[in-house]
Design a protein around this motif. Sequence first.
Motif, PDB file in Angstrom:
ATOM      1  N   ARG A   1       0.845  -1.186   0.000  1.00  0.00           N
ATOM      2  CA  ARG A   1       0.000   0.000   0.000  1.00  0.00           C
ATOM      3  C   ARG A   1       0.881   1.237   0.000  1.00  0.00           C
ATOM      4  NH1 ARG A   1      -5.428  -0.022   1.723  1.00  0.00           N
ATOM      5  NH2 ARG A   1      -6.213  -2.142   1.856  1.00  0.00           N
ATOM      6  N   LEU A   2       0.485   2.216  -0.802  1.00  0.00           N
ATOM      7  CA  LEU A   2       1.193   3.483  -0.859  1.00  0.00           C
ATOM      8  C   LEU A   2       0.214   4.591  -0.504  1.00  0.00           C
ATOM      9  CD1 LEU A   2       3.059   2.881  -4.247  1.00  0.00           C
ATOM     10  CD2 LEU A   2       3.962   2.527  -1.950  1.00  0.00           C
ATOM     11  N   PRO A   3      -0.068   4.777   0.788  1.00  0.00           N
ATOM     12  CA  PRO A   3      -1.065   5.782   1.168  1.00  0.00           C
ATOM     13  C   PRO A   3      -0.613   7.190   0.791  1.00  0.00           C
ATOM     14  CG  PRO A   3       0.037   4.886   3.106  1.00  0.00           C
ATOM     15  CD  PRO A   3       0.543   4.127   1.932  1.00  0.00           C
ATOM     16  N   ILE A   4      -1.601   8.000   0.438  1.00  0.00           N
ATOM     17  CA  ILE A   4      -1.314   9.389   0.072  1.00  0.00           C
ATOM     18  C   ILE A   4      -2.261  10.316   0.812  1.00  0.00           C
ATOM     19  CG2 ILE A   4      -0.380   8.845  -2.211  1.00  0.00           C
ATOM     20  CD1 ILE A   4      -3.165   9.736  -3.290  1.00  0.00           C
ATOM     21  N   ALA A   5      -1.811  11.553   1.006  1.00  0.00           N
ATOM     22  CA  ALA A   5      -2.635  12.546   1.696  1.00  0.00           C
ATOM     23  C   ALA A   5      -2.784  13.834   0.905  1.00  0.00           C
ATOM     24  CB  ALA A   5      -2.033  12.852   3.074  1.00  0.00           C
ATOM     25  N   THR A   6      -1.967  14.002  -0.151  1.00  0.00           N
ATOM     26  CA  THR A   6      -2.021  15.232  -0.948  1.00  0.00           C
ATOM     27  C   THR A   6      -1.916  14.891  -2.432  1.00  0.00           C
ATOM     28  OG1 THR A   6       0.366  15.625  -0.996  1.00  0.00           O
ATOM     29  CG2 THR A   6      -0.866  16.543   0.899  1.00  0.00           C
TER      30      THR A   6
ATOM     31  N   LYS B   1       0.095  16.403  -4.604  1.00  0.00           N
ATOM     32  CA  LYS B   1       1.507  16.342  -4.966  1.00  0.00           C
ATOM     33  C   LYS B   1       2.107  14.991  -4.593  1.00  0.00           C
ATOM     34  CE  LYS B   1       2.696  21.284  -4.776  1.00  0.00           C
ATOM     35  NZ  LYS B   1       1.546  21.866  -5.219  1.00  0.00           N
ATOM     36  N   GLN B   2       1.671  14.446  -3.485  1.00  0.00           N
ATOM     37  CA  GLN B   2       2.154  13.133  -3.065  1.00  0.00           C
ATOM     38  C   GLN B   2       1.688  12.045  -4.050  1.00  0.00           C
ATOM     39  OE1 GLN B   2       0.714  11.603   0.750  1.00  0.00           O
ATOM     40  NE2 GLN B   2       2.857  11.362   1.370  1.00  0.00           N
ATOM     41  N   ALA B   3       0.465  12.159  -4.553  1.00  0.00           N
ATOM     42  CA  ALA B   3      -0.038  11.192  -5.538  1.00  0.00           C
ATOM     43  C   ALA B   3       0.814  11.240  -6.806  1.00  0.00           C
ATOM     44  CB  ALA B   3      -1.502  11.480  -5.866  1.00  0.00           C
ATOM     45  N   MET B   4       1.099  12.439  -7.283  1.00  0.00           N
ATOM     46  CA  MET B   4       1.933  12.595  -8.473  1.00  0.00           C
ATOM     47  C   MET B   4       3.334  12.024  -8.223  1.00  0.00           C
ATOM     48  SD  MET B   4       0.091  14.295 -10.827  1.00  0.00           S
ATOM     49  CE  MET B   4       1.037  15.404 -11.851  1.00  0.00           C
ATOM     50  N   ALA B   5       3.892  12.313  -7.047  1.00  0.00           N
ATOM     51  CA  ALA B   5       5.240  11.828  -6.706  1.00  0.00           C
ATOM     52  C   ALA B   5       5.284  10.303  -6.596  1.00  0.00           C
ATOM     53  CB  ALA B   5       5.711  12.474  -5.405  1.00  0.00           C
ATOM     54  N   ARG B   6       4.219   9.695  -6.058  1.00  0.00           N
ATOM     55  CA  ARG B   6       4.180   8.224  -5.934  1.00  0.00           C
ATOM     56  C   ARG B   6       4.224   7.566  -7.309  1.00  0.00           C
ATOM     57  NH1 ARG B   6       5.223   7.313  -0.703  1.00  0.00           N
ATOM     58  NH2 ARG B   6       3.482   7.632   0.708  1.00  0.00           N
TER      59      ARG B   6
ATOM     60  N   LEU C   1      -0.926  -1.335 -10.641  1.00  0.00           N
ATOM     61  CA  LEU C   1      -1.216  -0.205  -9.760  1.00  0.00           C
ATOM     62  C   LEU C   1      -2.724  -0.087  -9.678  1.00  0.00           C
ATOM     63  CD1 LEU C   1      -0.583   2.404  -8.178  1.00  0.00           C
ATOM     64  CD2 LEU C   1      -0.582   3.602 -10.386  1.00  0.00           C
ATOM     65  N   VAL C   2      -3.260  -0.119  -8.469  1.00  0.00           N
ATOM     66  CA  VAL C   2      -4.691   0.079  -8.248  1.00  0.00           C
ATOM     67  C   VAL C   2      -4.868   1.434  -7.577  1.00  0.00           C
ATOM     68  CG1 VAL C   2      -6.776  -0.775  -7.123  1.00  0.00           C
ATOM     69  CG2 VAL C   2      -5.106  -2.405  -8.043  1.00  0.00           C
ATOM     70  N   ILE C   3      -5.623   2.295  -8.197  1.00  0.00           N
ATOM     71  CA  ILE C   3      -5.900   3.629  -7.653  1.00  0.00           C
ATOM     72  C   ILE C   3      -7.287   3.571  -7.033  1.00  0.00           C
ATOM     73  CG2 ILE C   3      -6.230   6.065  -8.190  1.00  0.00           C
ATOM     74  CD1 ILE C   3      -4.401   5.498 -10.683  1.00  0.00           C
ATOM     75  N   ASP C   4      -7.340   3.748  -5.737  1.00  0.00           N
ATOM     76  CA  ASP C   4      -8.607   3.649  -5.004  1.00  0.00           C
ATOM     77  C   ASP C   4      -8.771   4.901  -4.153  1.00  0.00           C
ATOM     78  OD1 ASP C   4     -10.909   2.851  -3.748  1.00  0.00           O
ATOM     79  OD2 ASP C   4     -10.000   1.199  -2.643  1.00  0.00           O
ATOM     80  N   SER C   5      -9.379   5.881  -4.663  1.00  0.00           N
ATOM     81  CA  SER C   5     -10.204   5.984  -5.842  1.00  0.00           C
ATOM     82  C   SER C   5      -9.907   7.280  -6.570  1.00  0.00           C
ATOM     83  CB  SER C   5     -11.687   5.916  -5.477  1.00  0.00           C
ATOM     84  OG  SER C   5     -12.047   7.087  -4.757  1.00  0.00           O
ATOM     85  N   VAL C   6     -10.321   7.355  -7.835  1.00  0.00           N
ATOM     86  CA  VAL C   6     -10.101   8.546  -8.646  1.00  0.00           C
ATOM     87  C   VAL C   6     -10.897   9.726  -8.081  1.00  0.00           C
ATOM     88  CG1 VAL C   6     -10.384   9.529 -10.950  1.00  0.00           C
ATOM     89  CG2 VAL C   6      -9.573   7.186 -10.691  1.00  0.00           C
ATOM     90  N   ASP C   7     -12.094   9.471  -7.561  1.00  0.00           N
ATOM     91  CA  ASP C   7     -12.872  10.587  -7.002  1.00  0.00           C
ATOM     92  C   ASP C   7     -12.213  11.135  -5.729  1.00  0.00           C
ATOM     93  OD1 ASP C   7     -13.948   7.891  -6.579  1.00  0.00           O
ATOM     94  OD2 ASP C   7     -15.384   8.791  -5.214  1.00  0.00           O
ATOM     95  N   PHE C   8     -11.499  10.296  -4.966  1.00  0.00           N
ATOM     96  CA  PHE C   8     -10.727  10.774  -3.821  1.00  0.00           C
ATOM     97  C   PHE C   8      -9.572  11.651  -4.322  1.00  0.00           C
ATOM     98  CE2 PHE C   8      -7.001  10.090  -1.045  1.00  0.00           C
ATOM     99  CZ  PHE C   8      -7.468  10.694   0.109  1.00  0.00           C
ATOM    100  N   LEU C   9      -8.894  11.202  -5.384  1.00  0.00           N
ATOM    101  CA  LEU C   9      -7.798  11.996  -5.955  1.00  0.00           C
ATOM    102  C   LEU C   9      -8.284  13.355  -6.450  1.00  0.00           C
ATOM    103  CD1 LEU C   9      -5.618   9.501  -8.012  1.00  0.00           C
ATOM    104  CD2 LEU C   9      -5.079  10.595  -5.840  1.00  0.00           C
ATOM    105  N   GLU C  10      -9.493  13.383  -7.036  1.00  0.00           N
ATOM    106  CA  GLU C  10     -10.020  14.653  -7.512  1.00  0.00           C
ATOM    107  C   GLU C  10     -10.146  15.651  -6.366  1.00  0.00           C
ATOM    108  OE1 GLU C  10     -13.329  15.944 -10.645  1.00  0.00           O
ATOM    109  OE2 GLU C  10     -14.215  15.099  -8.815  1.00  0.00           O
ATOM    110  N   ARG C  11     -10.604  15.184  -5.223  1.00  0.00           N
ATOM    111  CA  ARG C  11     -10.737  16.092  -4.062  1.00  0.00           C
ATOM    112  C   ARG C  11      -9.360  16.594  -3.610  1.00  0.00           C
ATOM    113  NH1 ARG C  11     -15.429  16.481  -5.668  1.00  0.00           N
ATOM    114  NH2 ARG C  11     -17.104  15.248  -4.806  1.00  0.00           N
ATOM    115  N   LEU C  12      -8.351  15.697  -3.648  1.00  0.00           N
ATOM    116  CA  LEU C  12      -6.992  16.129  -3.298  1.00  0.00           C
ATOM    117  C   LEU C  12      -6.479  17.167  -4.296  1.00  0.00           C
ATOM    118  CD1 LEU C  12      -5.242  12.771  -2.278  1.00  0.00           C
ATOM    119  CD2 LEU C  12      -6.245  14.517  -0.778  1.00  0.00           C
ATOM    120  N   CYS C  13      -6.777  16.973  -5.558  1.00  0.00           N
ATOM    121  CA  CYS C  13      -6.381  17.927  -6.596  1.00  0.00           C
ATOM    122  C   CYS C  13      -7.032  19.281  -6.338  1.00  0.00           C
ATOM    123  CB  CYS C  13      -6.776  17.378  -7.969  1.00  0.00           C
ATOM    124  SG  CYS C  13      -6.406  18.491  -9.333  1.00  0.00           S
ATOM    125  N   TRP C  14      -8.324  19.265  -6.057  1.00  0.00           N
ATOM    126  CA  TRP C  14      -9.027  20.516  -5.769  1.00  0.00           C
ATOM    127  C   TRP C  14      -8.396  21.227  -4.574  1.00  0.00           C
ATOM    128  CZ3 TRP C  14     -14.974  19.172  -6.040  1.00  0.00           C
ATOM    129  CH2 TRP C  14     -15.314  18.822  -7.354  1.00  0.00           C
TER     130      TRP C  14
END
Length: 195
Positions: free
Chosen positions: A2-7, A9-14, A28-41
């Motif tokens: 697991r590669l947990p992310i909180a931001t 920029k961290q998602a991009m870096a991972r 690579l399983v991204i769980d979830s894209v809608d969570f990533l969208e909120r981090l992007c915002w």
Amino acid sequence: ARLPIATWKQAMARVQSLIDEPHDFRVLVIDSVDFLERLCWQSLMDERKVTTIEDVGGGFGKGYTAATEEAGRFVKLLDTLREKRRMHIVAICHTEIKTFADPEAASYDRYQLRLHKGAAALYAGWADAILFANFQIKVKTETGAAGPPDIARGQPLLGSGGIRINAGDHDALDGFLDLVALAQTVGHRRELKTK
């Protein structure tokens, strides 16, 4: 792993580290894209010191446009990962139910990706397949019985048959698949396309 992310920029870096650093990962399983969208915002709001995505860039949808552009950079990283490291990518996204006003028929409810429309179009165009996962529902009723019917959830199913979802898949499925069969099918298709 697991590669947990909180931001964002961290998602991009991972993803960049999966491209650049040695590893034996194949998927690579991204769980979830809608969570990533909120981090992007949140990243865009923090950079511009505003409190809502609508305020990014001064309004008029500019925040959503900026977020879609950021998502485009993320998708390019995923493409690089797929091409350079030959990794399979599974991106999970939750859905929401929206009413679709069909100009040629009666309106109906359909599932759509729980993303802003720009990001939804971007990911839908990028994906090799967009599938809908749900449980098989069985309803048991007895003639003359009082009360609600018994409802049982069965095995998880994945497919596109009969599901109205606002995203097309490039290779339509007939019926439903179990998750193991899906992984084998997608992996085989990717290998054929990259040879």
